[in-house]
Design a protein around this motif. Sequence first.
Motif, PDB file in Angstrom:
ATOM      1  N   HIS A 107       0.848  -0.416  -0.029  1.00 10.76           N
ATOM      2  CA  HIS A 107       0.146   0.143   0.104  1.00 10.76           C
ATOM      3  C   HIS A 107       1.256   1.016  -0.260  1.00 10.76           C
ATOM      4  CE1 HIS A 107      -3.067   2.777   1.106  1.00 10.76           C
ATOM      5  NE2 HIS A 107      -3.086   2.415   1.759  1.00 10.76           N
ATOM      6  N   ASP A 129      -1.771  -7.742  -3.387  1.00  9.21           N
ATOM      7  CA  ASP A 129      -2.674  -7.106  -2.816  1.00  9.21           C
ATOM      8  C   ASP A 129      -3.670  -6.221  -4.172  1.00  9.21           C
ATOM      9  OD1 ASP A 129      -2.034  -8.852  -0.688  1.00  9.21           O
ATOM     10  OD2 ASP A 129      -2.083  -6.142   0.037  1.00  9.21           O
ATOM     11  N   TYR A 169      -4.240  -2.377  -3.953  1.00 11.63           N
ATOM     12  CA  TYR A 169      -4.478  -1.363  -3.501  1.00 11.63           C
ATOM     13  C   TYR A 169      -4.706  -0.317  -4.414  1.00 11.63           C
ATOM     14  CZ  TYR A 169      -3.308  -3.495   1.117  1.00 11.63           C
ATOM     15  OH  TYR A 169      -3.465  -4.617   1.845  1.00 11.63           O
ATOM     16  N   ARG A 195     -11.825  -9.019  -4.780  1.00 11.85           N
ATOM     17  CA  ARG A 195     -11.430  -7.791  -4.510  1.00 11.85           C
ATOM     18  C   ARG A 195     -11.546  -6.431  -5.159  1.00 11.85           C
ATOM     19  NH1 ARG A 195     -11.380 -11.119  -1.023  1.00 11.85           N
ATOM     20  NH2 ARG A 195     -10.678 -10.032   1.562  1.00 11.85           N
ATOM     21  N   TYR A 208     -16.271  -4.940   0.543  1.00 12.17           N
ATOM     22  CA  TYR A 208     -15.397  -5.193   1.743  1.00 12.17           C
ATOM     23  C   TYR A 208     -15.241  -3.756   2.104  1.00 12.17           C
ATOM     24  CZ  TYR A 208     -14.838  -9.781   0.930  1.00 12.17           C
ATOM     25  OH  TYR A 208     -14.852 -11.935   0.411  1.00 12.17           O
ATOM     26  N   ASN A 263     -14.300  -2.499   4.825  1.00 15.23           N
ATOM     27  CA  ASN A 263     -14.040  -2.504   5.854  1.00 15.23           C
ATOM     28  C   ASN A 263     -12.576  -2.363   6.033  1.00 15.23           C
ATOM     29  OD1 ASN A 263     -14.034  -4.766   6.032  1.00 15.23           O
ATOM     30  ND2 ASN A 263     -13.286  -5.730   7.746  1.00 15.23           N
ATOM     31  N   GLU A 264     -11.730  -2.799   4.154  1.00 15.84           N
ATOM     32  CA  GLU A 264     -10.609  -2.620   4.285  1.00 15.84           C
ATOM     33  C   GLU A 264     -10.265  -1.791   3.189  1.00 15.84           C
ATOM     34  OE1 GLU A 264     -10.802  -7.497   3.550  1.00 15.84           O
ATOM     35  OE2 GLU A 264     -10.274  -6.326   1.843  1.00 15.84           O
ATOM     36  N   LYS A 268      -9.370  -1.452  -2.722  1.00 15.13           N
ATOM     37  CA  LYS A 268      -8.504  -1.988  -3.459  1.00 15.13           C
ATOM     38  C   LYS A 268      -8.584  -1.442  -5.536  1.00 15.13           C
ATOM     39  CE  LYS A 268      -7.034  -5.602  -0.719  1.00 15.13           C
ATOM     40  NZ  LYS A 268      -8.034  -5.059   0.955  1.00 15.13           N
TER      41      LYS A 268
END
Length: 359
Positions: free
Chosen positions: A118, A175, A177, A203, A211, A213-214, A217
């Motif tokens: 990130h 991931d 982001y 994601r 999601y 709460n993340e 992305k």
Amino acid sequence: MQYDSAPTVVNGRTMVPIRHTLEAFGATVQWNSNTKWTTITKGSDTVQIRTNDTTAYRNGVAFTLETAPFSKNNRSYVPLRFIAETFGYRVEWNSTSRSVFITEPLQPIAVPVLMYHHIAENGASGSIISPARFREHMQMIHAEGYTTITDNQLYENLKNGAPLPLKPILITFDDGYQSNFTYAYPTLKELGMKASIHLITSRVTDGTPSYTNEIPKMSWAEAQQSGDVFSFQGHTEDSHFKGVTANGTTRGVITGRIIKADGQLETQAEFEERLLRDLTVSKQTIEERLGQQVITLAYPFGDYSADTIRIAQKAGYKMAFTVKQGKVESTTADLFRLNRITGNGQLTADQLRQVINQY
């Protein structure tokens, strides 16, 4: 390389004029008319061969040729494979043009593969870096003369010996982001650099994040827009979390059987079916949505097992990244246990340079 005396085939073996072939690469070839021995010297190696004799010597040690050298039209002929195996050259014979293509042996190369996650203001950890610090890292890499490569280039080098630029480097993000698109994309594009992003495909959406709460992305639209800089690879469909194993430890769920929601332990068959489905869906989704071939998996948390590797191969992946620190050594790398170097947000550009150079 082309010949005035054409190569020939004997018992299915391509035979080439030895002097013409090896002198072109700096070897010394001497013929003793009395003993019928030919002595070849290149660097510290000395090889002796004799016409009509399958026994040869390298630095005084005997070995056997698959086909005996012979003399024809005042030329000594040896098996093409002999040149490749004795001196480490890559040799190819083109029967159409009647040409031999010989290249110098490839030198081992150590490729740094940087790992980022990130990007956020005031970020300074192993998984978060600030936009300004990330830009400093990339400017240093650019100024040092590195050329960014793709996963495909790395794979072709490791698997088939394909050449790489003089100072290759692979930049990766795990991931997917949104900050990779917001901050890394313009910086890399400005510097003419490329990178790979390992997506958790569940994601990636075209609308409201599933999601909330993340950390946000990338969207599929953002991935498509940034395809001139980024290539996209796998990081599972929806297996970026840990579970409790049979012995009570907590590991990444791609490594083996875990305790299910009903409190029961998965069977081996259930685990393998779950992981194969996840990895296959992830790969197919990226390829269908973005039109890019997916060959690489990044293990979530760097956690994997022998079963993980076997199932990833079954799903069609060709190599995988761990989080073990170090460079990828071209001659010794395990395709499914590849090292990376963390682009830690606490490191200055000069400190990152030192970290890269220490491996």
